[in-house]
Motif scaffolding. Sequence first.
Motif: not given
Length: 143
Positions: A63, A59, A53
């Motif tokens: 999130e 991020r 991710e």
Amino acid sequence: MSVGHTEVTVGGPEPADSAASAEPAELSCAEDCGVRDVQDRLGDKWTVHVVVELSGGVRRFSELQRLVPGISQRMLTLTLRRLERDGLVTRTVYPTVPPQVEYELTATGRDLTGLVRALVDWSLAHRGTIADARRAYDERRRP
């Protein structure tokens, strides 16, 4: 395979005279080869998911929590702290109310994404073969 078994074995045993002159296997962790620490980090349940991710860019904590299904707040916190400690992630806190915290892969972490991507690709390419092998193994073991 025993816990101490780390060498790759292929084929039958070598003749006695060639075994003495044979060079050691290229892959061996009989001594501490430095893999164990990395393996411990990447082998846990959440690290690869978080790295995947973060490979998409910066991020925020919330999130990441949404993007990694099933991870608890505590486990995400621990995983990010471990990645930060290992130098794979940077944590930036902005002085806002409430504080805004962002996570980003370091250069070392970004370098790791190639290996993680290769692992994901390999897993996807071999998913069916592995499932078939597991079914066959389980069938052979049934009473």
